[in-house]
Design a protein around this motif. Structure first.
Motif, PDB file in Angstrom:
ATOM      1  N   LYS A 164       0.839  -1.211   0.000  1.00 24.78           N
ATOM      2  CA  LYS A 164       0.000   0.000   0.000  1.00 24.78           C
ATOM      3  C   LYS A 164       0.872   1.258   0.000  1.00 24.78           C
ATOM      4  CE  LYS A 164      -3.928   2.265   0.667  1.00 24.78           C
ATOM      5  NZ  LYS A 164      -4.618   2.589  -0.577  1.00 24.78           N
ATOM      6  N   VAL A 165       1.932   1.249   0.816  1.00 20.56           N
ATOM      7  CA  VAL A 165       2.825   2.414   0.899  1.00 20.56           C
ATOM      8  C   VAL A 165       3.510   2.657  -0.453  1.00 20.56           C
ATOM      9  CG1 VAL A 165       4.919   3.341   1.996  1.00 20.56           C
ATOM     10  CG2 VAL A 165       3.173   2.240   3.400  1.00 20.56           C
ATOM     11  N   ILE A 166       4.010   1.585  -1.071  1.00 21.05           N
ATOM     12  CA  ILE A 166       4.680   1.727  -2.377  1.00 21.05           C
ATOM     13  C   ILE A 166       3.689   2.228  -3.435  1.00 21.05           C
ATOM     14  CG2 ILE A 166       5.959   0.516  -4.215  1.00 21.05           C
ATOM     15  CD1 ILE A 166       7.701   0.457  -1.798  1.00 21.05           C
ATOM     16  N   ASP A 167       2.477   1.692  -3.419  1.00 22.21           N
ATOM     17  CA  ASP A 167       1.447   2.151  -4.372  1.00 22.21           C
ATOM     18  C   ASP A 167       1.181   3.649  -4.214  1.00 22.21           C
ATOM     19  OD1 ASP A 167       1.066  -0.277  -5.557  1.00 22.21           O
ATOM     20  OD2 ASP A 167      -0.750  -0.813  -4.448  1.00 22.21           O
ATOM     21  N   GLU A 168       1.046   4.081  -2.974  1.00 18.03           N
ATOM     22  CA  GLU A 168       0.760   5.499  -2.718  1.00 18.03           C
ATOM     23  C   GLU A 168       1.931   6.382  -3.153  1.00 18.03           C
ATOM     24  OE1 GLU A 168      -1.967   7.062  -1.871  1.00 18.03           O
ATOM     25  OE2 GLU A 168      -3.140   5.242  -1.609  1.00 18.03           O
ATOM     26  N   LEU A 169       3.156   5.921  -2.892  1.00 19.44           N
ATOM     27  CA  LEU A 169       4.341   6.703  -3.295  1.00 19.44           C
ATOM     28  C   LEU A 169       4.455   6.788  -4.816  1.00 19.44           C
ATOM     29  CD1 LEU A 169       6.903   5.405  -0.671  1.00 19.44           C
ATOM     30  CD2 LEU A 169       6.053   7.747  -0.861  1.00 19.44           C
ATOM     31  N   THR A 170       4.006   5.733  -5.483  1.00 20.73           N
ATOM     32  CA  THR A 170       3.995   5.754  -6.950  1.00 20.73           C
ATOM     33  C   THR A 170       3.038   6.845  -7.440  1.00 20.73           C
ATOM     34  OG1 THR A 170       4.477   3.390  -6.961  1.00 20.73           O
ATOM     35  CG2 THR A 170       3.665   4.304  -9.000  1.00 20.73           C
ATOM     36  N   ALA A 171       1.938   7.031  -6.709  1.00 23.85           N
ATOM     37  CA  ALA A 171       1.005   8.117  -7.043  1.00 23.85           C
ATOM     38  C   ALA A 171       1.665   9.489  -6.809  1.00 23.85           C
ATOM     39  CB  ALA A 171      -0.268   7.986  -6.208  1.00 23.85           C
ATOM     40  N   ASN A 207       2.582  18.277  -8.956  1.00 22.63           N
ATOM     41  CA  ASN A 207       3.483  19.152  -8.197  1.00 22.63           C
ATOM     42  C   ASN A 207       4.888  18.546  -8.241  1.00 22.63           C
ATOM     43  OD1 ASN A 207       5.053  20.102  -5.876  1.00 22.63           O
ATOM     44  ND2 ASN A 207       3.176  21.165  -5.265  1.00 22.63           N
ATOM     45  N   PHE A 208       5.818  19.260  -8.855  1.00 29.85           N
ATOM     46  CA  PHE A 208       7.134  18.656  -9.097  1.00 29.85           C
ATOM     47  C   PHE A 208       7.894  18.356  -7.802  1.00 29.85           C
ATOM     48  CE2 PHE A 208       8.919  22.868  -8.576  1.00 29.85           C
ATOM     49  CZ  PHE A 208      10.262  22.659  -8.272  1.00 29.85           C
ATOM     50  N   LYS A 209       7.621  19.139  -6.746  1.00 26.87           N
ATOM     51  CA  LYS A 209       8.306  18.877  -5.469  1.00 26.87           C
ATOM     52  C   LYS A 209       7.836  17.544  -4.871  1.00 26.87           C
ATOM     53  CE  LYS A 209       9.450  23.580  -4.122  1.00 26.87           C
ATOM     54  NZ  LYS A 209       9.146  24.709  -3.236  1.00 26.87           N
ATOM     55  N   VAL A 210       6.537  17.288  -4.992  1.00 31.80           N
ATOM     56  CA  VAL A 210       5.991  16.012  -4.504  1.00 31.80           C
ATOM     57  C   VAL A 210       6.546  14.860  -5.344  1.00 31.80           C
ATOM     58  CG1 VAL A 210       3.877  14.637  -4.226  1.00 31.80           C
ATOM     59  CG2 VAL A 210       3.874  17.054  -3.578  1.00 31.80           C
ATOM     60  N   ALA A 211       6.596  15.076  -6.665  1.00 36.11           N
ATOM     61  CA  ALA A 211       7.124  14.030  -7.575  1.00 36.11           C
ATOM     62  C   ALA A 211       8.580  13.709  -7.220  1.00 36.11           C
ATOM     63  CB  ALA A 211       7.016  14.481  -9.023  1.00 36.11           C
ATOM     64  N   LEU A 212       9.390  14.765  -6.999  1.00 30.96           N
ATOM     65  CA  LEU A 212      10.805  14.561  -6.656  1.00 30.96           C
ATOM     66  C   LEU A 212      10.962  13.831  -5.336  1.00 30.96           C
ATOM     67  CD1 LEU A 212      12.540  17.929  -7.664  1.00 30.96           C
ATOM     68  CD2 LEU A 212      13.034  15.673  -8.607  1.00 30.96           C
ATOM     69  N   LEU A 213      10.134  14.214  -4.351  1.00 31.36           N
ATOM     70  CA  LEU A 213      10.206  13.572  -3.043  1.00 31.36           C
ATOM     71  C   LEU A 213       9.774  12.103  -3.161  1.00 31.36           C
ATOM     72  CD1 LEU A 213      10.884  13.973  -0.084  1.00 31.36           C
ATOM     73  CD2 LEU A 213       8.567  14.821   0.303  1.00 31.36           C
ATOM     74  N   GLY A 214       8.740  11.848  -3.967  1.00 35.19           N
ATOM     75  CA  GLY A 214       8.306  10.466  -4.210  1.00 35.19           C
ATOM     76  C   GLY A 214       9.433   9.635  -4.801  1.00 35.19           C
ATOM     77  N   LEU A 215      10.173  10.220  -5.744  1.00 38.73           N
ATOM     78  CA  LEU A 215      11.306   9.521  -6.365  1.00 38.73           C
ATOM     79  C   LEU A 215      12.401   9.243  -5.330  1.00 38.73           C
ATOM     80  CD1 LEU A 215      11.458  11.598  -9.687  1.00 38.73           C
ATOM     81  CD2 LEU A 215      10.972   9.150  -9.559  1.00 38.73           C
TER      82      LEU A 215
END
Length: 210
Positions: free
Chosen positions: A45-52, A58-66
């Protein structure tokens, strides 16, 4: 992990930024994160959410997710292999991002997957769909990623005969940046395997002058 499983589902950007940092600290401290793999469904579930997060506009959220997914790769290593199918398509999309930093980070995470979770060709068999992506930057990004892969691993772990046809198609791409990247990639292939690739290109009907 129960806390994180709940918190990564937050949609508020400020909260995500805070939780992302907390997750990085948690993953960086093995003593604290001993419950990481206790509950497989919770981890999924955590990995799925981070993939979202990686898909976020929002590029900051995308970068943090990466970043956080990269930290999971560091911790789980080969055990992250089961998530490759989940994370790879969003990573291909991000290689077409308008921001250089996001494109670069997405490529770095793909290379990290090759280094720590699965052999390069295993990743490339799933990455090759990116050559047909509707976003030209993604198609260009996949060519550039192939160059980076060859620079790091050489031709040995790759089955280039499966990848060269995609580059040949990209020679005729409607976008000049994709065509240029495909040519750079084939030059890199040639650097590693020599004349074999020239013969292969001739067989594929690429004009000798080209």
């Amino acid at each position: 992990m129960d806390y994180f499983c709940d918190q990564v589902q937050q949609k508020d950007v400020g909260r995500r930024m805070q939780v992302g940092q907390e997750l990085l600290e948690y993953l960086g401290d093995p003593a604290r994160s001993s419950d990481l793999e206790q509950d497989q469904q919770r981890l999924d579930k955590v990995i799925d959410e981070l993939t979202a997060w990686v898909n976020s506009s929002n590029f900051k959220v995308a970068l943090l997710g990466l970043d956080v997914l990269g930290a999971f790769v560091d911790r789980l290593s080969g055990r992250f292999k089961s998530y490759i199918g989940t994370v790879l398509l969003p990573l291909i999309d991000r290689m077409g991002d308008a921001k250089d930093q996001v494109r670069e980070q997405a490529q770095n995470l793909i290379l990290k997957l090759m280094d720590q979770t699965a052999p390069p060709m295993y990743i490339w068999e799933r990455l090759a769909v990116g050559f047909k992506h509707k976003n030209y930057r993604c198609r260009e990004g996949v060519c550039l990623c192939l160059i980076a892969t060859l620079n790091i691993y050489g031709a040995q772990p790759l089955i280039l005969s499966k990848l060269v046809p995609h580059l040949c198609t990209a020679f005729g791409d409607s976008n000049s940046q994709v065509r240029d990247a495909a040519i750079l990639a084939i030059v890199e292939v040639y650097r590693h395997v020599g004349e074999k690739v020239r013969i292969d290109l001739t067989k594929r009907g690429i004009p000798p002058g080209r």
